[in-house]
Scaffold this active site. Structure first.
Site, short mmCIF file in Angstrom:
data_model
loop_
_atom_site.label_atom_id
_atom_site.label_comp_id
_atom_site.label_asym_id
_atom_site.label_seq_id
_atom_site.Cartn_x
_atom_site.Cartn_y
_atom_site.Cartn_z
N LYS A 1 0.85 -1.17 0.00
CA LYS A 1 0.00 0.00 0.00
C LYS A 1 0.90 1.24 0.00
O LYS A 1 2.05 1.11 0.39
CB LYS A 1 -0.94 0.00 1.20
CG LYS A 1 -0.25 0.26 2.55
CD LYS A 1 -1.24 0.52 3.63
CE LYS A 1 -1.54 1.98 3.77
NZ LYS A 1 -0.65 2.72 4.67
N ASP B 1 -2.30 -5.81 2.49
CA ASP B 1 -2.73 -4.97 3.60
C ASP B 1 -2.24 -5.71 4.83
O ASP B 1 -2.76 -6.76 5.17
CB ASP B 1 -4.26 -4.85 3.63
CG ASP B 1 -4.70 -3.92 4.75
OD1 ASP B 1 -4.16 -4.04 5.86
OD2 ASP B 1 -5.56 -3.06 4.51
N HIS B 2 -1.23 -5.17 5.46
CA HIS B 2 -0.56 -5.99 6.48
C HIS B 2 -1.47 -6.29 7.67
O HIS B 2 -1.23 -7.22 8.43
CB HIS B 2 0.77 -5.38 6.92
CG HIS B 2 0.65 -4.24 7.89
ND1 HIS B 2 0.35 -2.97 7.51
CD2 HIS B 2 0.80 -4.18 9.23
CE1 HIS B 2 0.32 -2.18 8.56
NE2 HIS B 2 0.58 -2.89 9.64
N LYS C 1 -2.18 -9.97 10.44
CA LYS C 1 -2.12 -10.03 11.91
C LYS C 1 -2.94 -11.23 12.39
O LYS C 1 -4.06 -11.43 11.94
CB LYS C 1 -2.66 -8.73 12.52
CG LYS C 1 -1.75 -7.52 12.26
CD LYS C 1 -2.29 -6.27 12.93
CE LYS C 1 -1.54 -5.02 12.47
NZ LYS C 1 -0.26 -4.82 13.12
N ASP D 1 -4.38 6.69 4.57
CA ASP D 1 -3.34 5.91 5.24
C ASP D 1 -3.93 4.74 6.04
O ASP D 1 -3.34 3.67 6.10
CB ASP D 1 -2.54 6.83 6.18
CG ASP D 1 -1.32 6.15 6.75
OD1 ASP D 1 -0.56 5.55 5.96
OD2 ASP D 1 -1.11 6.21 7.98
N HIS E 1 -6.76 -0.52 6.13
CA HIS E 1 -6.83 -1.33 7.35
C HIS E 1 -8.21 -1.33 8.00
O HIS E 1 -8.74 -2.36 8.39
CB HIS E 1 -5.80 -0.82 8.38
CG HIS E 1 -4.42 -0.67 7.82
ND1 HIS E 1 -3.91 -1.53 6.89
CD2 HIS E 1 -3.44 0.24 8.06
CE1 HIS E 1 -2.67 -1.15 6.58
NE2 HIS E 1 -2.38 -0.08 7.28
#
Ligand code: BG6
Length: 486
Positions: free
Chosen positions: A149, A178-179, A183, A236, A241
């Site tokens: 991203k 999308d990190h 998770k 951002d 996210h």
């Protein structure tokens, strides 16, 4: 494991992401024996580095960012996979030496993953230059591309980037990161919802009063003003996210745990989000932001946003979803709080009033990963009910003092061809369709709520609290080390 060589070409290997995340994630996967063999990792960058410079750089990165797992013997084996190739990203002719280097490593018959960890303005160049040398064609072995991203700056630029990508790569070769999806606790939302039977029957507008997503950070803009002042919190954090978390919470059960079924359901949620009213938004900027290095002195970039949105489908119609995120806030926490409706007929005296009297299911994404369920229980020796928490902490339930970093999972999935945790082109575009009008409205609409300054170290502007108070709700926070925060 495949015997076909696998090569990872990391564009932007000299950058921050590679140093802090990618190299440690690769090393961790390597020592867990999860990477395919034979393996080659080719660092691609503009600098005049040699293989030795890269090896030295990687070792220092590991010692700094993965000290807990660094082990000399494993490193000696790992570093043999590393080599460096110099490329000037916009210049097509400089890709020939990369192509030749990859050809030498795998004889042209290997699997290749191109990882774009470069500034977004170079994405289109890299894609086009790879295409020009036919480096995306899958003849023997697969070719995949991972893109970091931000994916586009708005809907239009995202569509144009998708077009560039699709002119060279098929969608099935594209892995948009999308990190947050990497998770553990974000993934656990699906396990919690669909591996249990007790939640799904109440997971709807009949039982849930409202859903809250908080993504709070203590860090400020730091040294990233060049990027951040153009982006702001909506680009951002919200476009990616927060909307990803929202779609995991709100999606219908997929028929299978695979990339097609999962992403079909996620995209349906995003497409069902009702246009957000500007009156249901709050934008804030922390005091001192404009004085930060690289920020325009009159910057109108929001560092905080709170939004109320609705999902127009049978499950969620008219149930508010409140989302907020900001920098320079009081604590770092990412959590989802699902507030249930109150009992229809209250026969007990409660110690708490209003929203505090509701059951809340809190999904603590980070830190102190876990799940809390607040329930009412009788206070012994009294006829009064009080809220107590049933708590699952990953750190206690699993040997989890070291949850794998998101990048570990994501890199591995991309290598293994599992696209579940990556964003499909239609998801990206649907997410931009949600946030673009808010960003535009804030700039262009005179009736838009004004920018609210807030004190660093607070929970953001008071207007964000007022957004919920209007609906007789308040922001709930669980999973915190500190109490009294809402
Ligand atoms: C990134 C944003 O995508 O996520 C950063 O660009 C933000 O501004 C970061 O700080 C937060 O990630 P995490 O994993 O620390 O919550």
């Amino acid at each position: 494991m495949s015997e076909r060589p696998t090569t990872l070409a990391i564009f932007g290997v000299t950058g921050d992401l590679a140093r802090r995340k990618l190299i440690p994630a690769l090393f961790s996967n390597f020592i867990k024996g999860r990477l395919p063999q034979p393996l080659h990792i080719v660092g691609v960058g503009r600098r005049d580095w040699t293989d030795e410079t890269l090896i030295d750089h990687a070792q220092r990165s590991l010692k700094q960012y993965a000290a807990a797992i660094y082990e000399e013997r494993a490193w000696q084996r790992f570093c043999r996979a590393l080599s460096y190739s110099k490329v000037n990203l916009p210049l097509p002719e400089t890709y020939r030496s990369l192509r030749d280097a990859l050809q030498r490593l795998d004889g042209g018959a290997g699997n290749r993953l191109y990882y774009l960890s470069v500034a977004p303005e170079f994405y289109a160049d890299v894609i086009c230059n790879l295409g020009a040398l036919d480096m995306a064609r899958e003849a023997e072995g697969w070719r995949r591309i991972v893109i970091e991203k931000p994916f586009g700056y708005n809907l239009e630029t995202a569509q144009s980037l998708n077009r560039s990508l699709h002119s060279v790569f098929a969608e099935s070769q594209v892995y948009r990161i999308d990190h947050y999806l990497g998770k553990e606790t974000a993934q656990n939302i699906l396990f919690m919802r669909f591996a249990n039977t007790i939640f799904e029957p109440v997971w709807n507008r009949s039982h849930i009063s409202n859903v809250q997503v908080t993504v709070a950070e203590t860090v400020d803009v730091g040294t990233r003003a060049g990027y951040y002042d153009r982006a702001g919190v909506m680009r951002d954090m919200a476009q990616n996210h927060m909307l990803q978390l929202l779609s995991l919470i709100a999606m219908e059960p997929p028929s299978a745990f695979d990339a097609v079924a999962l992403r079909n359901e996620k995209v349906k949620v995003l497409q069902a989000v009702r246009a957000i009213k500007l009156a249901d938004t709050v934008r804030g900027q922390y005091r001192g932001y404009r004085q930060a290095d690289g920020v325009a002195p009159d910057s109108s970039t929001p560092t905080f946003a709170a939004l109320k949105l609705f999902i127009d489908n049978w499950r969620w119609k008219d149930i508010p979803f409140y989302l907020r995120s900001g920098k320079a806030l009081r604590q770092k926490t990412t959590q989802v709080n699902i507030q249930f409706k109150r009992p229809p007929n209250s026969i007990f005296e409660l110690t708490e009033r209003g929203d505090y009297s509701r059951n809340v299911l809190s999904i603590c994404i980070q830190p102190d990963e876990g799940i809390h369920l607040s329930i009412k229980a009788k206070i012994p020796d009294q006829q009064i009910a009080k809220t107590v928490d049933l708590e699952l902490h990953y750190a206690n339930a699993f040997v989890a003092d070291n949850l794998p970093d998101a990048y570990e999972r994501l890199l591995l999935d991309a290598i293994n061809g599992d696209a579940q945790l990556f964003i499909r082109s239609d998801e990206i575009e649907s997410a931009w369709k949600i946030v673009d009008p808010v960003i535009a409205g804030w700039h262009e609409d005179r009736a838009a709520p004004p920018m609210q300054p807030y004190a660093p170290g607070s929970w953001g502007p008071a207007a964000a609290d007022a957004l919920l108070e209007r609906d007789e709700h308040l922001w709930r926070l669980s999973c915190l080390h500190e109490n009294g925060a809402g």
